[in-house]
Design a protein around this motif. Structure first.
Motif, PDB file in Angstrom:
ATOM      1  N   ARG A   1      20.811 -12.682   3.769  1.00 34.82           N
ATOM      2  CA  ARG A   1      21.470 -11.917   4.814  1.00 34.82           C
ATOM      3  C   ARG A   1      21.079 -10.443   4.676  1.00 34.82           C
ATOM      4  N   PRO A   2      21.163  -9.655   5.760  1.00 29.90           N
ATOM      5  CA  PRO A   2      20.763  -8.245   5.681  1.00 29.90           C
ATOM      6  C   PRO A   2      21.483  -7.464   4.594  1.00 29.90           C
ATOM      7  N   GLU A   3      22.787  -7.685   4.448  1.00 33.97           N
ATOM      8  CA  GLU A   3      23.556  -6.922   3.464  1.00 33.97           C
ATOM      9  C   GLU A   3      23.192  -7.272   2.023  1.00 33.97           C
ATOM     10  N   ASN A   4      22.484  -8.375   1.842  1.00 36.86           N
ATOM     11  CA  ASN A   4      22.045  -8.776   0.506  1.00 36.86           C
ATOM     12  C   ASN A   4      20.540  -8.596   0.319  1.00 36.86           C
ATOM     13  N   THR A   5      19.938  -7.787   1.189  1.00 38.98           N
ATOM     14  CA  THR A   5      18.488  -7.580   1.157  1.00 38.98           C
ATOM     15  C   THR A   5      18.169  -6.110   0.895  1.00 38.98           C
ATOM     16  N   PHE A   6      17.254  -5.896  -0.033  1.00 42.82           N
ATOM     17  CA  PHE A   6      16.742  -4.564  -0.379  1.00 42.82           C
ATOM     18  C   PHE A   6      15.298  -4.483   0.107  1.00 42.82           C
ATOM     19  N   PHE A   7      14.937  -3.377   0.769  1.00 37.91           N
ATOM     20  CA  PHE A   7      13.581  -3.203   1.286  1.00 37.91           C
ATOM     21  C   PHE A   7      13.083  -1.813   0.965  1.00 37.91           C
ATOM     22  N   VAL A   8      11.880  -1.724   0.386  1.00 38.49           N
ATOM     23  CA  VAL A   8      11.275  -0.431   0.066  1.00 38.49           C
ATOM     24  C   VAL A   8       9.913  -0.336   0.741  1.00 38.49           C
ATOM     25  N   ASP A   9       9.627   0.854   1.301  1.00 38.24           N
ATOM     26  CA  ASP A   9       8.369   1.098   2.006  1.00 38.24           C
ATOM     27  C   ASP A   9       8.103   2.602   1.975  1.00 38.24           C
ATOM     28  N   ASP A  10       6.833   2.980   1.993  1.00 39.14           N
ATOM     29  CA  ASP A  10       6.513   4.414   2.052  1.00 39.14           C
ATOM     30  C   ASP A  10       6.617   4.968   3.462  1.00 39.14           C
TER      31      ASP A  10
ATOM     32  N   LEU B   1       6.282  -7.694   1.396  1.00 37.33           N
ATOM     33  CA  LEU B   1       6.382  -7.669   2.855  1.00 37.33           C
ATOM     34  C   LEU B   1       5.479  -6.540   3.328  1.00 37.33           C
ATOM     35  N   SER B   2       4.248  -6.903   3.678  1.00 37.80           N
ATOM     36  CA  SER B   2       3.200  -5.911   3.897  1.00 37.80           C
ATOM     37  C   SER B   2       2.488  -6.141   5.224  1.00 37.80           C
ATOM     38  N   ASN B   3       2.150  -5.055   5.914  1.00 40.25           N
ATOM     39  CA  ASN B   3       1.278  -5.141   7.080  1.00 40.25           C
ATOM     40  C   ASN B   3      -0.162  -5.292   6.598  1.00 40.25           C
ATOM     41  N   ASN B   4      -0.643  -6.526   6.566  1.00 41.90           N
ATOM     42  CA  ASN B   4      -2.004  -6.789   6.119  1.00 41.90           C
ATOM     43  C   ASN B   4      -2.504  -8.096   6.727  1.00 41.90           C
ATOM     44  N   PRO B   5      -3.823  -8.280   6.777  1.00 40.02           N
ATOM     45  CA  PRO B   5      -4.396  -9.510   7.326  1.00 40.02           C
ATOM     46  C   PRO B   5      -4.354 -10.655   6.325  1.00 40.02           C
TER      47      PRO B   5
ATOM     48  N   ASP C   1       0.826  -1.208   0.000  1.00 44.31           N
ATOM     49  CA  ASP C   1       0.000   0.000   0.000  1.00 44.31           C
ATOM     50  C   ASP C   1       0.859   1.257   0.000  1.00 44.31           C
ATOM     51  N   LYS C   2       0.548   2.143  -0.938  1.00 48.33           N
ATOM     52  CA  LYS C   2       1.234   3.430  -1.112  1.00 48.33           C
ATOM     53  C   LYS C   2       2.665   3.267  -1.613  1.00 48.33           C
ATOM     54  N   THR C   3       3.016   2.057  -2.034  1.00 52.77           N
ATOM     55  CA  THR C   3       4.310   1.793  -2.660  1.00 52.77           C
ATOM     56  C   THR C   3       4.105   1.193  -4.043  1.00 52.77           C
ATOM     57  N   LEU C   4       3.362   0.096  -4.107  1.00 52.50           N
ATOM     58  CA  LEU C   4       3.012  -0.503  -5.402  1.00 52.50           C
ATOM     59  C   LEU C   4       1.654  -0.005  -5.896  1.00 52.50           C
ATOM     60  N   TYR C   5       0.746   0.189  -4.966  1.00 51.64           N
ATOM     61  CA  TYR C   5      -0.588   0.708  -5.272  1.00 51.64           C
ATOM     62  C   TYR C   5      -0.919   1.852  -4.316  1.00 51.64           C
TER      63      TYR C   5
ATOM     64  N   ALA D   1     -10.469   0.973  -3.536  1.00 54.62           N
ATOM     65  CA  ALA D   1      -9.616   1.921  -2.813  1.00 54.62           C
ATOM     66  C   ALA D   1      -8.191   1.975  -3.354  1.00 54.62           C
ATOM     67  N   MET D   2      -7.892   1.186  -4.392  1.00 54.89           N
ATOM     68  CA  MET D   2      -6.524   1.024  -4.869  1.00 54.89           C
ATOM     69  C   MET D   2      -6.353   1.536  -6.291  1.00 54.89           C
ATOM     70  N   THR D   3      -5.204   2.150  -6.534  1.00 58.48           N
ATOM     71  CA  THR D   3      -4.830   2.579  -7.881  1.00 58.48           C
ATOM     72  C   THR D   3      -3.375   2.180  -8.118  1.00 58.48           C
ATOM     73  N   ARG D   4      -3.147   1.446  -9.188  1.00 61.38           N
ATOM     74  CA  ARG D   4      -1.791   0.968  -9.461  1.00 61.38           C
ATOM     75  C   ARG D   4      -0.841   2.128  -9.723  1.00 61.38           C
ATOM     76  N   ILE D   5       0.347   2.036  -9.150  1.00 62.03           N
ATOM     77  CA  ILE D   5       1.436   2.971  -9.454  1.00 62.03           C
ATOM     78  C   ILE D   5       2.284   2.267 -10.516  1.00 62.03           C
ATOM     79  N   ASP D   6       2.057   2.619 -11.770  1.00 65.47           N
ATOM     80  CA  ASP D   6       2.627   1.858 -12.883  1.00 65.47           C
ATOM     81  C   ASP D   6       4.141   1.706 -12.785  1.00 65.47           C
ATOM     82  N   GLY D   7       4.836   2.789 -12.466  1.00 69.07           N
ATOM     83  CA  GLY D   7       6.292   2.733 -12.395  1.00 69.07           C
ATOM     84  C   GLY D   7       6.788   1.829 -11.284  1.00 69.07           C
TER      85      GLY D   7
END
Length: 209
Positions: free
Chosen positions: A158-167, A106-110, A9-13, A83-89
């Motif tokens: 491992r952490p050094e080989n992990t990329f994480f994106v979040d709004d 990796l999302s906070n969702n039920p 949410d708010k990252t991909l959509y 309630a969702m709109t795709r963020i194409d990029g």
């Protein structure tokens, strides 16, 4: 192994709860105020995101018990989709990341969100396959440290080989404290640049001398 973890949410959509609540009320035959006060304000959604009802059936049954609104999975998905709109990029960046390493949500969702994802975001589901981690499955929400450790353990990264994106800056900062390469989402263009920077850094580390 390179691991790419994406918030939803708010990252991909883009997501607007104000467009979702009226449809849930209409489908469930109850008022918006009743839904908001008995479920969300009372903390049930947060409990669901923490894994209290680990299947979509259990979630929908508890939702009906608490609110009186009996919904099918398809109805829940219909209201969520409004309630969702795709963020194409961003979705394009997700596809690109999937060519560079293991890629997962990796999302906070039920649990019901996880079950409904092929209905509400088939483009994302088709890229990720079974890699649809939500907090309900892991039993802990971002920004708790455990959720990042559990996600990395799931994929053997491992952490050094992990990329994480979040709004959420709070979620990003928590992951960064663990040594994860993070990106605070603002625009798809900057996300794509961050993926490039991460993949180039990993390649330079792995390149033989």
């Amino acid at each position: 192994m390179d691991l790419y973890l994406f918030d939803f949410d708010k990252t991909l959509y883009a997501y607007d709860f104000r467009k979702r609540l009226p449809e849930l009320a209409r489908l469930g035959g109850v008022s918006q105020y009743h839904l908001a006060s008995t479920w969300w304000a009372a903390g049930y959604e947060r409990r669901a995101e923490s894994g209290e009802w680990p299947t979509s059936g259990e979630y929908l049954a508890e939702f009906a018990r608490v609110t009186g609104a009996e919904l099918t999975l398809d109805q829940w998905a219909d209201a969520r989709g409004l309630a969702m709109t795709r963020i194409d990029g961003s979705v394009a960046a997700l596809r690109r990341a999937a060519t560079l390493g293991t890629t997962s949500l990796l999302s906070n969702n039920p649990s019901v969100f996880q079950a409904a994802l092929p209905l509400i975001a088939p483009d994302v589901a088709s890229v990720l396959g079974d890699n649809l981690l939500v907090s309900a499955e892991l039993g802990v929400r971002k920004p708790d440290d455990d959720i990042y450790y559990l996600a990395m353990r799931r994929y053997g990264a491992r952490p050094e080989n992990t990329f994480f994106v979040d709004d959420s800056a709070e979620n990003v900062d928590a992951a960064a404290e663990l040594g994860v390469y993070t990106h605070h989402f603002t625009t798809p263009e900057r996300l794509d640049d961050a993926i490039t920077a991460f993949s180039n850094r990993v390649l330079s580390v792995n390149r033989p001398a």
